[in-house]
Design a protein around this motif. Structure first.
Motif, PDB file in Angstrom:
ATOM      1  N   PRO A 265      33.817  26.930 -33.403  1.00 33.06           N
ATOM      2  CA  PRO A 265      33.327  25.580 -33.082  1.00 33.06           C
ATOM      3  C   PRO A 265      31.807  25.558 -32.995  1.00 33.06           C
ATOM      4  O   PRO A 265      31.177  26.564 -32.657  1.00 33.06           O
ATOM      5  N   SER A 267      29.798  22.427 -31.674  1.00 33.91           N
ATOM      6  CA  SER A 267      29.605  21.043 -31.242  1.00 33.91           C
ATOM      7  C   SER A 267      28.229  20.778 -30.657  1.00 33.91           C
ATOM      8  O   SER A 267      27.845  19.635 -30.451  1.00 33.91           O
ATOM      9  N   ALA A 272      31.546  24.062 -23.873  1.00 36.26           N
ATOM     10  CA  ALA A 272      32.741  23.449 -24.464  1.00 36.26           C
ATOM     11  C   ALA A 272      33.235  24.280 -25.647  1.00 36.26           C
ATOM     12  O   ALA A 272      34.446  24.438 -25.847  1.00 36.26           O
ATOM     13  N   ASP A 273      32.300  24.816 -26.420  1.00 32.65           N
ATOM     14  CA  ASP A 273      32.688  25.632 -27.573  1.00 32.65           C
ATOM     15  C   ASP A 273      33.341  26.939 -27.131  1.00 32.65           C
ATOM     16  O   ASP A 273      34.296  27.418 -27.757  1.00 32.65           O
ATOM     17  N   SER A 276      36.802  26.105 -26.124  1.00 32.96           N
ATOM     18  CA  SER A 276      37.601  25.761 -27.291  1.00 32.96           C
ATOM     19  C   SER A 276      38.073  27.010 -28.031  1.00 32.96           C
ATOM     20  O   SER A 276      39.245  27.124 -28.409  1.00 32.96           O
ATOM     21  N   GLN A 279      40.563  28.973 -25.951  1.00 33.13           N
ATOM     22  CA  GLN A 279      41.877  28.335 -26.028  1.00 33.13           C
ATOM     23  C   GLN A 279      42.569  28.641 -27.349  1.00 33.13           C
ATOM     24  O   GLN A 279      43.790  28.864 -27.392  1.00 33.13           O
ATOM     25  N   ALA A 280      41.802  28.664 -28.429  1.00 32.41           N
ATOM     26  CA  ALA A 280      42.383  28.981 -29.741  1.00 32.41           C
ATOM     27  C   ALA A 280      42.981  30.386 -29.746  1.00 32.41           C
ATOM     28  O   ALA A 280      44.050  30.618 -30.332  1.00 32.41           O
TER      29      ALA A 280
END
Length: 310
Positions: A265, A267, A272-273, A276, A279-280
């Motif tokens: 990511p 962004s 946040a990245d 993310s 989580q992936a």
């Protein structure tokens, strides 16, 4: 300095640890004499019989009730028995990892599904992060990937007995064909690993265990504190993250499954990245585990203590 520290540790070893190390050496000799298939069968059956009587099995049952509530008691028991059998087989096969060959017609050996991703990375060069969990025989990952010219460093929790620890490291180095850096878990090890990746190094990480000071991601639809180091390093250096795991096909017969690199990511919001990408990774782990629950090590407390008590 590291060599001197290890030498001092060995000099301080007491009688109890020396006895423990002697017993470990005897076990190692016996497992080697059995050969990979018989060693896998023997250790697997032994652990399948003994393991369910150990208190830690209660953690596995609690985790299963939490993560997969749709299972009935019979299914949970089958999985816990399989967990212990897989753990025993992994231990029994460990002394033979260096002798396993790729694409053997039958019997002991390993194969690689998704080898094209390793070949592409070897041609590309540069830093890369391999990510997996305690699934199947995870000890097969370093030598299997190394066979494609991608030997990698890893994090490592040393055994309490330095004599036994040296035996384990020697076996891993033998399987890899060459020694690779081992970074101690903790702040210092994380800094060393970061510097290693910055220099273009390859690093492998097992990220399926709880980290109290990690980030909160979802795992089996529940909050789970997860180490963010892999995501932070990948995003900082734009290093490919290649997920993979080991599927057991039979006694000492294994398949390494390599998946395409995860999208990174970008962004503009670093935190946040990181979440993310973390989580992936959790999502990939969960998919592998759901496909074969007994192949994962359900014996550690992955979720908050108040949620996972039996």
């Amino acid at each position: 300095m590291k060599v001197d520290r290890e030498k001092r540790d060995l000099e301080r070893v007491g009688v109890g640890m020396r006895v423990e190390a002697a017993l470990a050496r005897i076990a190692l000799v016996l497992l080697r004499r059995l050969g990979p298939v018989r060693a896998s069968n023997f250790a697997g059956r032994l652990c399948r019989f003994v393991g369910p009587f150990l208190p830690v099995s209660r953690v596995a049952y609690a985790n299963l009730r939490l993560a997969m509530p749709e299972l009935d008691e019979a299914a949970r028991r089958r999985i816990v028995l399989g967990v212990w059998e897989n753990l025993g087989r992994t231990a029994g096969e460990f002394p033979h990892i260096a002798s396993l060959r790729e694409n053997t017609a039958s019997g002991p050996g390993f194969e690689v599904e998704g080898a094209e991703h390793l070949i592409e990375q070897a041609q590309r060069g540069g830093s890369v992060l391999f990510v997996s969990g305690h699934i199947g025989n995870w000890e097969m990952l370093p030598p299997g990937v190394s066979a494609y010219g991608l030997g990698f460093a890893s994090f490592y929790r040393a055994a309490a007995n330095p004599l036994v620890d040296r035996m384990i490291r020697d076996l891993r180095n033998e399987a890899m064909g060459e020694p690779k850096p081992l970074f101690a878990k903790g702040a210092r090890g994380a800094r060393e690993a970061l510097a290693y990746v910055a220099r273009g190094g390859r690093l492998g990480m097992l990220v399926d265990q709880k980290m109290n000071d990690g980030v909160e991601a979802r795992f089996f639809s529940r909050p789970a504190m997860t180490a963010p180091a892999l995501a932070a390093m990948a995003l900082r250096y734009r290093s490919p993250v290649i997920p993979g795991y080991v599927r057991r096909l039979g006694p000492a017969r294994l398949r390494i499954v390599v998946e395409p690199p995860l999208p990174l990511p970008d962004s503009g919001d670093r935190q946040a990245d990181i979440l993310s990408l973390t989580q992936a990774v959790n999502d990939r782990l969960e998919a592998w585990i759901r496909a074969c629950p007994e192949s994962w090590l359900w014996l550690h407390r992955r979720w908050p203590t108040e949620s996972s008590q039996p």
